[in-house]
Motif scaffolding. Structure first.
Motif, PDB file in Angstrom:
ATOM      1  N   VAL A 158      33.048 119.164 -52.012  1.00 36.88           N
ATOM      2  CA  VAL A 158      32.002 118.580 -50.908  1.00 36.88           C
ATOM      3  C   VAL A 158      30.463 118.506 -51.617  1.00 36.88           C
ATOM      4  N   LYS A 159      29.872 117.751 -51.310  1.00 36.62           N
ATOM      5  CA  LYS A 159      28.589 117.265 -52.138  1.00 36.62           C
ATOM      6  C   LYS A 159      27.689 118.505 -51.673  1.00 36.62           C
ATOM      7  N   VAL A 160      27.196 119.103 -52.688  1.00 39.74           N
ATOM      8  CA  VAL A 160      26.161 120.277 -52.362  1.00 39.74           C
ATOM      9  C   VAL A 160      25.075 119.984 -51.894  1.00 39.74           C
ATOM     10  N   SER A 161      24.419 118.716 -51.999  1.00 42.49           N
ATOM     11  CA  SER A 161      23.154 118.201 -51.391  1.00 42.49           C
ATOM     12  C   SER A 161      23.238 118.117 -49.803  1.00 42.49           C
ATOM     13  N   ASP A 162      24.465 117.954 -49.253  1.00 39.91           N
ATOM     14  CA  ASP A 162      24.785 117.915 -47.997  1.00 39.91           C
ATOM     15  C   ASP A 162      25.068 118.955 -47.268  1.00 39.91           C
ATOM     16  N   MET A 163      25.085 120.108 -47.925  1.00 38.90           N
ATOM     17  CA  MET A 163      25.270 121.538 -47.254  1.00 38.90           C
ATOM     18  C   MET A 163      23.974 122.267 -46.574  1.00 38.90           C
ATOM     19  N   PHE A 164      24.274 122.993 -45.547  1.00 39.63           N
ATOM     20  CA  PHE A 164      23.591 123.719 -44.814  1.00 39.63           C
ATOM     21  C   PHE A 164      23.965 125.013 -44.405  1.00 39.63           C
ATOM     22  N   LYS A 165      23.207 125.918 -43.997  1.00 39.48           N
ATOM     23  CA  LYS A 165      23.655 127.294 -43.722  1.00 39.48           C
ATOM     24  C   LYS A 165      23.452 127.269 -42.136  1.00 39.48           C
ATOM     25  N   ASP A 166      24.376 127.593 -41.419  1.00 44.45           N
ATOM     26  CA  ASP A 166      24.492 127.703 -39.849  1.00 44.45           C
ATOM     27  C   ASP A 166      23.414 128.952 -39.460  1.00 44.45           C
ATOM     28  N   PRO A 167      22.353 128.618 -38.782  1.00 47.16           N
ATOM     29  CA  PRO A 167      21.596 129.843 -38.816  1.00 47.16           C
ATOM     30  C   PRO A 167      21.965 130.746 -37.920  1.00 47.16           C
ATOM     31  N   ALA A 168      23.172 130.544 -36.995  1.00 42.66           N
ATOM     32  CA  ALA A 168      23.828 131.448 -36.135  1.00 42.66           C
ATOM     33  C   ALA A 168      24.694 132.094 -36.637  1.00 42.66           C
ATOM     34  N   THR A 169      25.530 131.780 -37.527  1.00 44.72           N
ATOM     35  CA  THR A 169      26.681 132.634 -38.055  1.00 44.72           C
ATOM     36  C   THR A 169      26.379 132.731 -39.632  1.00 44.72           C
ATOM     37  N   LEU A 172      28.189 128.555 -44.387  1.00 48.08           N
ATOM     38  CA  LEU A 172      27.683 127.391 -45.020  1.00 48.08           C
ATOM     39  C   LEU A 172      28.621 126.297 -44.498  1.00 48.08           C
ATOM     40  N   MET A 173      28.101 124.944 -44.120  1.00 49.92           N
ATOM     41  CA  MET A 173      28.423 123.803 -43.192  1.00 49.92           C
ATOM     42  C   MET A 173      28.122 122.842 -44.006  1.00 49.92           C
ATOM     43  N   TYR A 174      28.791 121.757 -43.570  1.00 50.82           N
ATOM     44  CA  TYR A 174      28.518 119.989 -44.050  1.00 50.82           C
ATOM     45  C   TYR A 174      29.101 119.229 -42.990  1.00 50.82           C
ATOM     46  N   LYS A 175      28.497 118.067 -43.084  1.00 54.52           N
ATOM     47  CA  LYS A 175      28.670 117.143 -42.016  1.00 54.52           C
ATOM     48  C   LYS A 175      30.183 116.531 -42.312  1.00 54.52           C
ATOM     49  N   PHE A 190      30.409 119.328 -37.630  1.00 54.51           N
ATOM     50  CA  PHE A 190      30.185 119.916 -38.795  1.00 54.51           C
ATOM     51  C   PHE A 190      31.277 120.711 -39.289  1.00 54.51           C
ATOM     52  N   LEU A 191      31.744 121.050 -40.365  1.00 55.67           N
ATOM     53  CA  LEU A 191      32.870 121.841 -40.963  1.00 55.67           C
ATOM     54  C   LEU A 191      32.427 122.947 -41.795  1.00 55.67           C
ATOM     55  N   PRO A 192      32.914 124.130 -41.734  1.00 54.79           N
ATOM     56  CA  PRO A 192      32.628 125.004 -42.716  1.00 54.79           C
ATOM     57  C   PRO A 192      33.005 124.581 -44.274  1.00 54.79           C
ATOM     58  N   VAL A 193      32.300 124.833 -45.406  1.00 55.24           N
ATOM     59  CA  VAL A 193      32.686 124.664 -46.757  1.00 55.24           C
ATOM     60  C   VAL A 193      33.992 125.226 -46.848  1.00 55.24           C
ATOM     61  N   PRO A 194      34.879 124.672 -47.513  1.00 54.62           N
ATOM     62  CA  PRO A 194      36.415 125.217 -47.760  1.00 54.62           C
ATOM     63  C   PRO A 194      36.398 126.157 -48.762  1.00 54.62           C
ATOM     64  N   HIS A 195      37.134 127.159 -48.716  1.00 51.86           N
ATOM     65  CA  HIS A 195      37.597 127.978 -49.758  1.00 51.86           C
ATOM     66  C   HIS A 195      36.147 128.743 -50.271  1.00 51.86           C
ATOM     67  N   ASN A 196      35.419 129.097 -49.230  1.00 52.07           N
ATOM     68  CA  ASN A 196      34.124 129.867 -49.501  1.00 52.07           C
ATOM     69  C   ASN A 196      34.120 131.339 -48.938  1.00 52.07           C
ATOM     70  N   LYS A 197      35.284 131.909 -49.033  1.00 53.63           N
ATOM     71  CA  LYS A 197      35.108 133.282 -48.403  1.00 53.63           C
ATOM     72  C   LYS A 197      35.249 134.297 -49.609  1.00 53.63           C
ATOM     73  N   ASP A 198      34.620 135.474 -49.427  1.00 56.10           N
ATOM     74  CA  ASP A 198      34.382 136.308 -50.213  1.00 56.10           C
ATOM     75  C   ASP A 198      35.823 137.085 -50.614  1.00 56.10           C
ATOM     76  N   ILE A 199      35.816 137.674 -51.849  1.00 57.60           N
ATOM     77  CA  ILE A 199      37.162 138.445 -52.094  1.00 57.60           C
ATOM     78  C   ILE A 199      36.719 139.827 -52.220  1.00 57.60           C
ATOM     79  N   TYR A 200      37.695 140.744 -51.601  1.00 63.29           N
ATOM     80  CA  TYR A 200      37.575 142.272 -51.744  1.00 63.29           C
ATOM     81  C   TYR A 200      38.551 142.873 -52.316  1.00 63.29           C
ATOM     82  N   ILE A 201      38.233 144.205 -52.858  1.00 65.48           N
ATOM     83  CA  ILE A 201      39.396 144.839 -53.603  1.00 65.48           C
ATOM     84  C   ILE A 201      39.448 146.156 -52.725  1.00 65.48           C
ATOM     85  N   ASP A 202      40.372 146.799 -52.690  1.00 63.34           N
ATOM     86  CA  ASP A 202      40.509 148.204 -52.147  1.00 63.34           C
ATOM     87  C   ASP A 202      40.313 149.207 -53.115  1.00 63.34           C
ATOM     88  N   ILE A 203      39.184 149.930 -53.004  1.00 67.67           N
ATOM     89  CA  ILE A 203      39.175 150.975 -53.956  1.00 67.67           C
ATOM     90  C   ILE A 203      39.158 152.535 -53.178  1.00 67.67           C
TER      91      ILE A 203
END
Length: 344
Positions: A158-169, A172-175, A190-203
């Protein structure tokens, strides 16, 4: 009460059997260094031992996770430090390029150098740790950043210059390029930017997952978002460097001051990400130290339940051996001689 010879022999054989059993079990404990060889030896103690073993396994797994995370964060920090130094170089070259005494050929040389730096930044932001991309969040199939035919930065396609952050949630979204308001089913605009979820580990904080989402308070965030480093929208770092390059290549210094202010802001943002990694690394060190203390205490408790006191067991072993030898000597006096003794 009349005691017969058969009673004496029967009692003697029972004592003999007990003494050899005691000696055999003692030898087994010394060879294995374990108090128990089967569950029936002491069911309550072994149940506690199994519980401790399970706790030890989990703690040691948490330590392994922390060590892996620590190494990954150190590598991510090193790559961000490289990006920060490259941006410092861009700033230094740009300040020199503003000088009106420079000739056009010198400014084109600066433009070429900044172009090369863009490539180095792209390599650093696409760095890997083992098989995982450091700044790709949940995307692990391909390098997260690339450039299109026009030289614009792409993140997960996804083109980075077309991205914006949804103020409500805060997502990161794009048209949606397939969005058609005139169609019967136009789809989402508008769609959420794909594969942009944080990764967590169990400690060991009591991992909580609700509707396929990890509670951030119950785990450690491992991923470092590359899009947070590069920025999004028209002022993303990559496109900003492209505009600075174009200014030098076209010998147009009219808006360079404004671009350098944005560059300074972008560099400060990189430092913020470095600081975030540093705080997580510090938290990992403290957590690992705490869990290592727990492991030490659990192992101490495990030894008290399972392990043999060698000095004490050696003394017992010698006592059992002596009892066995004495029983053997008594046998020659208690058991009557048979015809086989006379035939010897």
């Amino acid at each position: 009460m009349r005691i017969t010879q058969s009673n004496i022999i029967r009692n003697y054989i029972s004592n003999l059997r007990n003494s050899i059993t005691n000696l055999s079990k003692s030898n087994e404990r010394l060879s294995s260094l374990s108090k128990y060889s089967r569950v029936s030896d002491n069911t309550s103690a072994i149940a506690r031992a199994f519980t401790i073993r399970e706790q030890l396994y989990k703690r040691e797994q948490h330590i392994a996770n922390l060590e892996e995370a620590e190494s990954e964060l150190y590598t991510a920090e090193d790559n961000l430090q490289i990006i920060s130094k490259l941006l410092t170089t861009v700033n230094e070259r740009s300040m020199r390029g503003i000088n009106g005494s420079l000739e056009e050929i010198d400014r084109k040389a600066i433009a070429q150098e900044i172009d090369n730096i863009k490539g180095q930044i792209l390599q650093a932001i696409n760095a890997k740790f083992g098989s995982r991309y450091l700044f790709a969040n949940s995307n692990n199939s391909e390098a997260p950043f690339s450039s299109d035919s026009d030289g614009h930065l792409l993140y997960n396609g996804v083109k980075v210059s077309d991205m914006f952050k949804d103020p409500a949630t805060g997502t990161l979204m794009y048209k949606n390029p397939a969005y058609d308001p005139t169609a019967p089913d136009p789809g989402d605009q508008f769609l959420p930017v794909p594969h942009n979820k944080d990764i967590y580990i169990d400690i060991g904080l009591g991992l909580v997952v609700t509707q396929n989402k990890v509670d951030p308070k119950s785990a450690l965030k491992l991923s470092t978002s590359g899009i947070n480093v590069m920025g999004y929208g028209e002022d993303n770092l990559f496109d900003l460097l492209t505009s600075i390059t174009d200014a030098f290549r076209n010998n147009d210094m009219s808006q360079l001051d404004e671009k350098l202010k944005k560059l300074e802001k972008a560099q400060n943002n990189v430092m913020v990400q470095i600081t975030d990694i540093g705080s997580r690394s510090s938290y990992i060190s403290q957590t690992k130290e705490r869990i290592e203390t727990e492991v030490f205490n659990l192992k101490t408790k495990q030894r008290s339940i399972e392990s043999v006191d060698i000095e004490y067991e050696v003394i017992n072993n010698k006592s059992y051996e002596m009892a066995w030898l004495i029983n053997l000597q008594l046998g020659s006096q208690i058991i009557p001689p048979s015809i086989f003794d006379f035939m010897r």
